[in-house]
Scaffold this active site. Structure first.
Site, mmCIF file in Angstrom:
data_model
loop_
_atom_site.group_PDB
_atom_site.id
_atom_site.type_symbol
_atom_site.label_atom_id
_atom_site.label_comp_id
_atom_site.label_asym_id
_atom_site.label_seq_id
_atom_site.Cartn_x
_atom_site.Cartn_y
_atom_site.Cartn_z
ATOM 1 N N ARG A 130 -5.832 -5.438 20.457
ATOM 2 C CA ARG A 130 -5.201 -6.711 20.136
ATOM 3 C C ARG A 130 -4.287 -7.242 21.231
ATOM 4 O O ARG A 130 -4.283 -8.441 21.513
ATOM 5 C CB ARG A 130 -4.374 -6.544 18.865
ATOM 6 C CG ARG A 130 -5.251 -6.319 17.694
ATOM 7 C CD ARG A 130 -4.468 -6.077 16.446
ATOM 8 N NE ARG A 130 -5.410 -6.067 15.330
ATOM 9 C CZ ARG A 130 -5.071 -5.833 14.083
ATOM 10 N NH1 ARG A 130 -3.813 -5.589 13.785
ATOM 11 N NH2 ARG A 130 -5.962 -5.857 13.143
ATOM 12 N N HIS B 216 -1.269 -10.907 17.017
ATOM 13 C CA HIS B 216 -2.678 -10.818 16.638
ATOM 14 C C HIS B 216 -3.461 -11.910 17.350
ATOM 15 O O HIS B 216 -3.076 -13.065 17.323
ATOM 16 C CB HIS B 216 -2.811 -10.969 15.125
ATOM 17 C CG HIS B 216 -4.132 -10.515 14.613
ATOM 18 N ND1 HIS B 216 -5.276 -11.220 14.840
ATOM 19 C CD2 HIS B 216 -4.495 -9.418 13.915
ATOM 20 C CE1 HIS B 216 -6.293 -10.570 14.279
ATOM 21 N NE2 HIS B 216 -5.838 -9.477 13.715
ATOM 22 N N LEU C 265 0.825 -1.216 0.000
ATOM 23 C CA LEU C 265 0.000 0.000 0.000
ATOM 24 C C LEU C 265 0.851 1.255 0.000
ATOM 25 O O LEU C 265 0.577 2.202 -0.739
ATOM 26 C CB LEU C 265 -0.931 -0.009 1.207
ATOM 27 C CG LEU C 265 -2.082 -1.007 1.089
ATOM 28 C CD1 LEU C 265 -2.851 -1.071 2.393
ATOM 29 C CD2 LEU C 265 -3.012 -0.626 -0.050
#
Lengths: 246, 637
Positions: free
Chosen positions: B330, B266, B43
């Site tokens: 998280r 995670h 990205l």
């Protein structure tokens, strides 16, 4: 579980290839096929032999890198899976598994099971985008998009560009790939502005790259790990015809 | 060396506006005279390459994959945050800013985070204009979901494939520039070194992965968007090819490496099955919106989930954190999962898993409704485990996922090497000690679409850069050093594969520098890492040659870098004697076992500066001040 693997070996694009037989013993059914290949490669390295070259990356079916024909089918026989999502529990104990690269004149072999799919890049570069620059966008809520259109755009945009459609097609056609991008963008108001120019340019690029044409066999759809529908090919043909006569 | 963050003056909401107002510009006709190298096409890289080319710069882009579309951003599932407030639920740039600073446990730079929140809305606008098919409701309006660490619905999504759709948007924008001749794309190239001329980044040396040849490229600036270093742990949710090597090369050339110990675990990954596993698979944490996390209340309760009555189920997040419940950040969710498993309540064959149960959601939304939201995730889970999550609860366990640490950058996103800019996960800037869900995509695109186009122009306009060609001796020297490293590795011809060393390193880090860390464990790892590194260089076996397509060599060189980087990560974790975000030091916790920050001693960015082979790196400190979000203890209760 035990398996016999017949794996395609080819030194480079111009050399003649052959199948090499590798034995895999006491394999856990939870192992993925690529993890098994990793393990066999480790053994080859330690024996002083060249490991099998194969492309892979995300190992979760989304990057589109892995591209093996397993037992004659691109990405194997599990419908809706990429090669990296195949697990040994899907095979029969004692089975012989053949592994080879996707085959198509437009995808030259680089080494063993690694292929060059640059041709697909050229198809996207021909028009698989909306011509908008950063900074030029109106507020995202300005244009409502009917949910059916948006859902169709998403379904078509789910293509991962692996090229299984090309490998599965007896004509080595890239029409499923190309029509998925055309359908994705043409389904949205943002993509409609350039729709005619896009379909003409992308179809032209597809032809120039040496991909064949569609004869409605639909092997592409069956091989596609992302359930891309062959309906898009019909949409693309219609759009191409409309764009060509108007 | 000192760190100058170059944060503009003025109130926080005016800093970026003022910066843009005062920025020196490059005349449109002059932009084509500047060459920019972008490494990485996720990205950050793809959006930067596209936007810089749109502005008129000459851009050369490099990636290790066969196509730029395969960068690991493609795998991000859940969504992207923006302060649109389309839900009318009280969201704003200010709230997104505060949530992100707080979520990062007060170890991020306020000014950067505010700018990120400001840019968030323009990202959504641009992505929609590009044709990114975000989820919509029946009125045709954009839909939102809520995500961990927030009490508003601000997350835009494209089913469970948001990263894929955003990346394809950036990839397509870049493809348009490739067709226009403004971007030259170099796939299957791996950056091996950064080249400095007169103290500035002026090019790179790459290995052409097809032929093995080393190639030189010169430019006026180098933009690194090479992702995170999660694979140092061997098993992570990262793609197999994701690596630290480019960032490590920049570090060794003088770019300070900030907060390497800030790693994110995670909470919702598919548990591991065995030793030969190559990677862990993440299930988007958006699943926590509708899934309920529980374990059996009784230790060692081996009954199948369906036979455990409601009263015997311990919904530990809902009980301990009533206001956030299953949507705690998280790090909190991960640590609690470890805790209940350590206490013997874990499920599955290994006991290292907890249930994520959709029975209630299926009752409420119907099977169809759940499938519309999470269908592809359920399918993925079933493919990997062979179990149907519509019928039995998913089993999940935490795994290394994202790395908040990275190369230190100033407000311009420039590293401590002038002319070397760092974007996305590869930099350290916006997430502090813990990244909130749906913030990574936002940051990558903010950096690429809306920050680097400004700051890079400022760098070009404000500095006189002479012409540099690849004939400069600095290129020859860098290339020679790369070739020598490769040759040394190939010559060892020992008895263990690089992968075997990598696995050993990963286990060591997971045990000692993982979810919970303590002094003894960290010191043990710090002692052991150099030993493994020495064994590696004495006993590794790499096949093939340097002048060929050689995946075994590619992997071995990355492992060599991990073996050096791991030591820095551990050293950083040892020095930071506090718990914050993803960095949990057992010595620094509250009576209830929650993370305890030490703001008096550690309210700073710790950036390590390379001092040479075998020399301890120097620790540079950038103090952090919190003027807009008062320092407070995070509480999600």
């Amino acid at each position: 579980m035990n398996f016999t693997l017949k794996v395609w070996r080819q030194k480079d694009a111009t050399s003649k290839g052959h199948f090499q037989t590798l034995e895999a013993k006491d394999v856990s059914p939870d192992l993925s096929l690529l993890e098994l290949l990793d393990e066999l490669n480790e053994e080859l390295v330690l024996k002083g032999e060249e490991p099998v070259a194969f492309d892979n990356d995300c190992r979760e079916g989304i990057c589109g890198t892995c591209a093996l024909v397993v037992n004659g089918q691109p990405h194997g026989r599990d419908y809706g899976s990429t090669t990296c999502q195949l697990h040994m529990r899907m095979f029969k104990d004692g089975e012989t598994i053949t592994i080879e690269p996707f085959r198509s004149a437009a995808f030259p072999i680089i080494k063993d099971c690694v292929i060059d799919r640059t041709a697909l890049e050229h198809v996207i570069q021909a028009g698989g985008y909306v011509s908008v620059n950063a900074g030029a966008a109106p507020d995202a809520a300005t244009i409502p998009v009917p949910k059916e259109d948006s859902d169709r755009a998403f379904a078509a945009a789910a293509c991962i560009g692996c090229g299984a459609c090309v490998a599965a097609c007896p004509n080595a056609s890239a029409m499923l790939f190309t029509s998925a991008k055309i359908t994705h963008l043409a389904s949205l108001p943002q993509g409609k502005v350039e729709a005619k120019r896009r379909v003409r340019a992308m179809v032209k690029a597809m032809d120039e790259e040496g991909f064949g044409n569609c004869t409605n066999i639909r092997a592409c759809e069956a091989a596609c790990p992302k359930h891309i529908s062959a309906e898009y090919i019909a949409r693309m043909n219609r759009a191409f015809l409309c764009a060509s006569v108007s | 060396m000192t760190l100058d963050s170059k944060i503009p003056g003025g109130p926080i909401e005016e800093k970026w506006t003022r910066y843009q107002r005062d920025l020196k510009l490059v005349n449109p006709a002059n932009k084509r005279k500047f060459d920019v190298i972008v490494v990485g096409t996720g990205l950050g890289g793809a959006s930067a390459a596209a936007t810089l080319a749109e502005l008129g710069y000459n851009v050369k882009v490099f990636c290790i994959q066969d196509s730029p579309r395969r960068a690991h951003s493609i795998a991000a599932q859940g969504g992207i945050n923006a302060a649109k407030n389309y839900k009318n639920d009280g969201d704003s740039v200010w709230r997104l800013f505060k949530d992100t600073v707080k979520g990062g446990d007060f170890r991020a730079r306020e000014a950067n985070v505010f700018r990120l929140a400001e840019n968030s809305n323009a990202i959504i606008d641009l992505c929609v204009a590009q044709g990114v098919p975000f989820g919509r409701d029946y009125g045709g309006q954009l839909d939102n979901r809520s995500f961990g660490g927030a009490q508003v619905s601000r997350t835009f999504y494209a089913r469970g494939q948001t990263g894929q759709q955003l990346l394809l948007g950036a990839y397509q924008a870049m493809s348009r520039q490739i067709a226009a001749g403004r971007v030259k794309m170099f796939p299957r190239r791996e950056m091996k070194d950064l080249v400095l001329v007169d103290g500035r980044a002026r090019g790179i040396v790459v290995r052409n992965l097809l032929t093995g040849a080393l190639e030189r490229y010169a430019a006026d600036a180098v933009v690194l968007a090479t992702g995170g270093y999660g694979n140092v742990y061997y098993l992570s949710t990262n793609a197999r090819g994701s690596n630290v090597s480019a960032a490590w090369a920049a570090y060794k050339k003088g770019a300070a490496f900030a907060n390497p110990c800030f790693t994110q675990i995670h909470p919702t990954c598919i548990p591991r099955h065995g030793d030969l596993q190559a990677k862990l698979t993440l299930m988007s944490e958006s699943l926590r919106n509708d899934g309920r996390i529980w374990v059996p209340r009784q230790k060692g309760d081996k009954r199948p989930a369906a036979q455990i009555p409601e009263a015997d189920r311990y919904y530990y997040l809902e009980e301990k954190y009533p206001s956030f419940g299953n949507l705690v950040p998280r790090d909190v969710a991960s640590r609690n999962a470890k805790e209940v498993c350590d206490a013997g309540m874990g499920v599955g064959s290994t006991g290292l898993a907890v249930y994520l149960d959709f029975a209630e959601a299926i009752g409420r939304l119907g099977r169809e409704g759940v499938s519309a939201k999470y269908g592809n995730l359920f399918e993925m889970y079933q493919k990997i485990t062979g179990e149907n999550p519509y019928e039995t609860p998913m089993r999940i366990f935490p795994a290394i996922h994202y790395t908040m640490g990275g190369l230190w950058v100033d407000y311009d996103l420039m590293s401590t090497i002038p002319g070397c800019f760092v974007l996305g996960e590869a930099n350290f800037s916006d997430h502090g000690a813990n990244r909130l869900g749906a913030s990574a995509l936002m940051q990558g695109l903010s950096d690429g679409y809306f920050i680097i186009p400004y700051t890079l122009g400022g760098y070009f306009a404000g500095n006189k850069l002479g012409k540099v060609s690849t004939d400069d001796p600095a290129f020859a020297a860098a290339e020679k050093a790369c070739a020598a490293r490769t040759e040394a590795l190939l010559k060892v011809q020992g008895h263990r594969t690089a992968n075997d060393f990598h696995r050993e390193l990963g286990n060591l880090l997971w045990e000692n520098v993982g979810m919970a860390r303590n002094k003894a464990g960290l010191e043990k790892a710090l002692k052991r890492i150099p030993e493994i590194r020495a064994e590696f260089h004495a006993d590794v076996k790499v096949s093939g040659t340097a002048s060929d397509f050689n995946q075994n060599l590619e992997a071995a060189e990355r492992v060599a870098d991990y073996l050096e980087f791991a030591e820095l990560l551990t050293r950083d974790a040892l020095h930071r004697e506090e718990s914050c975000g993803g960095h949990f030091r057992e010595e620094s916790q509250t009576a209830e076992g929650e993370a305890k920050r030490d703001d008096d001693r550690f309210c700073y960015v710790g950036a390590w500066s390379y001092q040479g082979e075998g020399v301890q790196p120097e620790l540079l400190k950038e103090p952090l001040t919190f003027e807009n979000v008062p320092l407070a203890t995070r509480s999600y209760k």
